[in-house]
Design an enzyme around this catalytic site. Structure first.
Site, mmCIF file in Angstrom:
data_model
loop_
_atom_site.group_PDB
_atom_site.id
_atom_site.type_symbol
_atom_site.label_atom_id
_atom_site.label_comp_id
_atom_site.label_asym_id
_atom_site.label_seq_id
_atom_site.Cartn_x
_atom_site.Cartn_y
_atom_site.Cartn_z
ATOM 1 N N GLU A 132 0.791 -1.228 0.000
ATOM 2 C CA GLU A 132 0.000 0.000 0.000
ATOM 3 C C GLU A 132 0.823 1.278 0.000
ATOM 4 O O GLU A 132 0.519 2.213 0.753
ATOM 5 C CB GLU A 132 -0.932 -0.032 1.205
ATOM 6 N N HIS A 168 -8.082 -4.117 -1.243
ATOM 7 C CA HIS A 168 -7.299 -4.224 -0.003
ATOM 8 C C HIS A 168 -6.266 -3.090 0.100
ATOM 9 O O HIS A 168 -6.218 -2.360 1.084
ATOM 10 C CB HIS A 168 -6.620 -5.593 0.064
ATOM 11 N N GLU A 169 -5.464 -2.957 -0.944
ATOM 12 C CA GLU A 169 -4.407 -1.924 -0.883
ATOM 13 C C GLU A 169 -5.012 -0.527 -0.841
ATOM 14 O O GLU A 169 -4.507 0.360 -0.157
ATOM 15 C CB GLU A 169 -3.420 -2.072 -2.050
ATOM 16 N N HIS A 183 -6.108 0.418 2.631
ATOM 17 C CA HIS A 183 -5.001 0.860 3.489
ATOM 18 C C HIS A 183 -4.829 2.379 3.459
ATOM 19 O O HIS A 183 -4.193 2.943 4.352
ATOM 20 C CB HIS A 183 -3.680 0.223 3.037
ATOM 21 N N GLU A 225 -3.793 -4.461 9.333
ATOM 22 C CA GLU A 225 -4.267 -5.479 8.382
ATOM 23 C C GLU A 225 -5.700 -5.971 8.648
ATOM 24 O O GLU A 225 -6.451 -6.196 7.715
ATOM 25 C CB GLU A 225 -3.282 -6.642 8.317
ATOM 26 N N ASP A 239 8.666 -9.975 10.453
ATOM 27 C CA ASP A 239 8.240 -10.757 9.298
ATOM 28 C C ASP A 239 7.884 -12.207 9.666
ATOM 29 O O ASP A 239 7.057 -12.821 9.018
ATOM 30 C CB ASP A 239 9.351 -10.738 8.243
ATOM 31 N N TYR A 258 -4.674 -10.471 9.841
ATOM 32 C CA TYR A 258 -5.607 -10.197 8.748
ATOM 33 C C TYR A 258 -6.993 -10.766 9.042
ATOM 34 O O TYR A 258 -7.989 -10.056 9.045
ATOM 35 C CB TYR A 258 -5.101 -10.857 7.453
HETATM 36 N N1 BES Z 1 1.001 -4.384 3.827
HETATM 37 C C1 BES Z 1 0.806 -5.668 3.263
HETATM 38 C C2 BES Z 1 2.065 -6.326 2.792
HETATM 39 C C3 BES Z 1 3.097 -6.532 3.868
HETATM 40 C C4 BES Z 1 2.761 -7.004 5.116
HETATM 41 C C5 BES Z 1 4.419 -6.279 3.608
HETATM 42 C C6 BES Z 1 3.726 -7.188 6.078
HETATM 43 C C7 BES Z 1 5.388 -6.457 4.577
HETATM 44 C C8 BES Z 1 5.045 -6.906 5.822
HETATM 45 C C9 BES Z 1 -0.206 -5.649 2.108
HETATM 46 O O1 BES Z 1 -1.211 -4.712 2.270
HETATM 47 C C10 BES Z 1 -0.873 -6.983 2.040
HETATM 48 O O2 BES Z 1 -1.503 -7.311 3.015
HETATM 49 N N2 BES Z 1 -0.752 -7.700 0.955
HETATM 50 C C11 BES Z 1 -1.423 -8.962 0.780
HETATM 51 C C12 BES Z 1 -2.661 -8.720 -0.018
HETATM 52 C C13 BES Z 1 -3.869 -9.414 0.381
HETATM 53 C C14 BES Z 1 -4.176 -9.626 1.790
HETATM 54 C C15 BES Z 1 -5.083 -8.987 -0.425
HETATM 55 C C16 BES Z 1 -0.492 -9.887 0.020
HETATM 56 O O3 BES Z 1 0.556 -9.435 -0.403
HETATM 57 O O4 BES Z 1 -0.788 -11.057 -0.110
HETATM 58 ZN ZN ZN Z 2 -2.548 -5.269 3.816
#
Ligand code: BES
Ligand code: ZN
Length: 616
Positions: free
Chosen positions: A285, A309-310, A313, A332, A389, A397
């Protein structure tokens, strides 16, 4: 000298707490920054991208806000080479030290300042293995002619390309000057993205809204732009631009739908950038410019929930930001909830309930994987001494989503929306802790005053307890019931080719595949492939689900295409389950290791760090 046991322990504890203090910011265990004394108001970077050496080099000027009298500024860095540090306009040289390396946190950079110092200028360069950066050779792009660079700063990787206070609790505005090779174009999470490549390799950006460091983002490549509405558009490599514009045609309507639910979009423009397939996430995002994987370009717009989703955010996360990574669910969980609301408004309740059923299925699977008693299944995390991470699972989520849905179902959508809209407005451009949020929730709905309400909601079990409380909302999808009926029919012997799959979308198929039992016989799997051609599907989500079954059943025909898939796609969520499944048998593991040896150099650090752990 004889030290009594009690004394010894006291000394030990004292020493430990001093060590902790020196290492960490008091509030954020993932940052060294001395945020209680001083913070950053504005960042101004001027950097050159060198694709030959895979190094970014230049300077970062930090504009300070003094909170307490202090003679030092402590910043986060990891794998950075610091050449020189100067103070204020006169550029007076000052002293600095890089502390000891701490695993995944990097090194604190301590700079001598005075209580009057306004600016600090750091001359620095990155290392070729900087974790945030992926430098792609032309062969790893879809055009195959020019190289590509992109950043991924969340959660604590910004410090590998910019010296900064790298915790979500610090917000700053930023400006940037980026020097690129003349045939490439730079884009950032800021204003200044232009619609056509210029010819001087010089790009300037300005982010006027204060953001945390994890939203700093840069990409450089052979990019084209296609407008999609008057405040939105898409950037992609020329070979991908057509497909991208087709997939995201609804974006303007989506922004409007989101605004109708939780108030004005506060970032002016919303553009998307489609990255090469090694991008480790589905989406990121980055403000004003969402970074997205090309694996959502299914050709039928069926995976656009990711864009919802993005986009969501832009409220949850980017406007109201988790104070620390322990509060990650505030980013999330809220975003998944808002994503589903946007999808419902755009495509109807039947559609969004399919998503919710899949969300619950994933959640239960995740809890089973982690263990229902594990602390990592709590919404509020404890990440001390851990890489954020490692604990960023589906819990934040999906458990977060169902917790908020429980609030909606309890208080009614109308009242719940009034609360959330106010929450986003009143806390815009600030950070939020789990505790302050719960306080607001309790006060607004007078929860604590009502003993039976408190009891039925059981908020502490949701937030501070492990597993899934039994008052979890139950999504219901007629569509999926029809799918389940077809699964049953198939298992009872009806031929695959005569199943009633008319009108099925990606999500019907995902549900169908995920409901096949592990005991399915290979002949039945082959029958399915003949009828529906899964192995040749162009849909990356369906392929990930399908290949998992193929590995379980050792369906050899699929292994060639699966090898290609693993070689090309770096999106962790899609390939991680395949490596996990492969690693379960000695033969599978050997095959996986052989493929991985070739695929690994093409993956981003976020992905290979995870896969290394699976195949070690
Ligand atoms: N912000 C996250 C990606 C992220 C999370 C990067 C934690 C680094 C550390 C992003 O918004 C996300 O949740 N992406 C998901 C999308 C989905 C839930 C629709 C993905 O990448 O799978
Ligand atoms: Zn996200």
């Amino acid at each position: 000298m004889r030290i009594s046991r009690i004394h010894f322990i006291t000394i030990l504890v004292l020493n430990m707490s001093i060590a902790q203090k020196q290492q960490h910011n008091d509030n954020d265990v993932h940052s060294f920054a001395n945020t209680a004394e001083v913070s950053i108001l504005h960042l101004n970077i001027d950097i050159t991208c060198n694709f030959d050496t895979k190094i970014l080099s230049g300077s970062a000027i930090l504009n300070l806000n003094h909170k307490k009298k202090t003679n030092k500024l402590v910043l986060d860095t990891r794998d950075l080479i610091i050449e020189k540090v100067t103070l204020d306009e006169k550029e007076t040289a000052t002293t600095f030290t890089l502390g000891e390396e701490v695993k995944f946190l990097g090194k604190p950079l301590t700079i001598a300042i005075t209580p009057k110092t306004k600016f600090v200028k750091i001359y620095y360069s990155t290392s070729p293995n900087a974790s945030a950066l992926q430098w792609l050779d032309p062969s790893q792009t879809s055009g195959k002619i020019k190289p590509f660079l992109f950043t991924q700063s969340e959660a604590i990787l910004a410090r590998t390309w910019v010296p900064c206070m790298d915790g979500p609790g610090v917000r700053m505005t930023y400006s940037a000057t980026i020097h690129t090779p003349k045939d490439l174009m730079a884009v950032m999470s800021a204003a200044g993205n232009i619609v056509e490549k210029n010819n001087d390799g010089l790009y300037k950006f300005e982010m006027k809204q204060p953001i945390p460091s994890y939203l700093l983002a840069l990409a450089v490549g052979d990019l084209q732009f296609r407008p999609l509405g008057n405040r939105s558009g898409v950037y992609a490599e020329p070979t991908m631009i057509e497909k991208s514009a087709y997939e995201f045609v609804d974006i303007e309507k989506m922004i409007t739908a989101a605004e109708e639910i939780y108030g004005a979009y506060r970032w002016e423009r919303y553009d998307l950038l489609v990255l090469p397939p090694s991008f480790p996430f589905g989406g990121m995002e980055n403000p004003r410019l969402t970074f997205a994987t090309p694996t959502i370009l299914a050709g039928d717009r069926s995976l656009v929930a990711l864009v919802a989703h993005e986009l969501a955010h832009s409220w949850s996360g980017n406007l109201v930001t988790n104070a620390t990574w322990n509060d990650f669910w505030l980013n999330e969980g809220f975003t998944v909830y808002f994503e589903h609301r946007i999808m419902e408004r755009m495509y109807g309740r039947n559609y969004s309930e399919m998503l919710s059923v899949l969300t619950l299925k994933d959640l239960n699977k995740e809890i089973q994987t982690i263990g229902a008693a594990s602390d990592d299944t709590k919404l509020k995390l404890n990440l001390v001494n851990r890489d954020p991470d490692d604990a960023m699972t589906d819990i934040a989520y999906n458990k977060g989503y169902f917790f908020l849905r429980l609030m909606e179902e309890t208080f009614g959508r109308e009242q719940w929306d009034i609360f959330l809209k106010k929450y986003f407005n009143e806390n815009a451009f600030t950070t939020m802790t789990t505790e302050v949020f719960l306080d607001k929730l309790n006060t607004h709905f007078k929860i604590k005053e009502n003993a039976s309400l408190s009891n039925t909601l059981n908020i502490s079990a949701w937030v501070y307890g492990a597993g899934l409380p039994d008052n979890c909302p139950k999504p219901q999808s007629d569509e999926f019931e029809k799918v389940a009926a077809q699964v049953t029919a198939f298992l009872e012997g009806i031929q695959a080719s005569t199943l009633n799959t008319q009108g099925w979308t990606t999500h019907h198929w995902l549900y169908f595949l995920s409901n096949l039992p592990d005991s399915l016989r290979l002949e039945k799997l082959i029958e399915l492939d003949y009828a529906f051609n899964f192995t040749r599907s162009g849909n990356s989500e369906i392929l990930s689900e399908w290949f998992q079954r193929c590995i379980k059943m050792n369906y050899e025909t699929a292994f060639g295409p699966m090898r290609n898939y693993l070689m090309n796609i770096g999106r962790r969520k899609l390939i991680k389950p395949l490596y996990i499944e492969l690693a379960k048998t000695p033969a599978g593991k050997t095959w996986a290791q052989e493929v991985y040896a070739k695929a690994r150099p093409g993956y981003h650090s976020v992905t290979y760090n995870t896969i290394d752990g699976i195949l070690k």
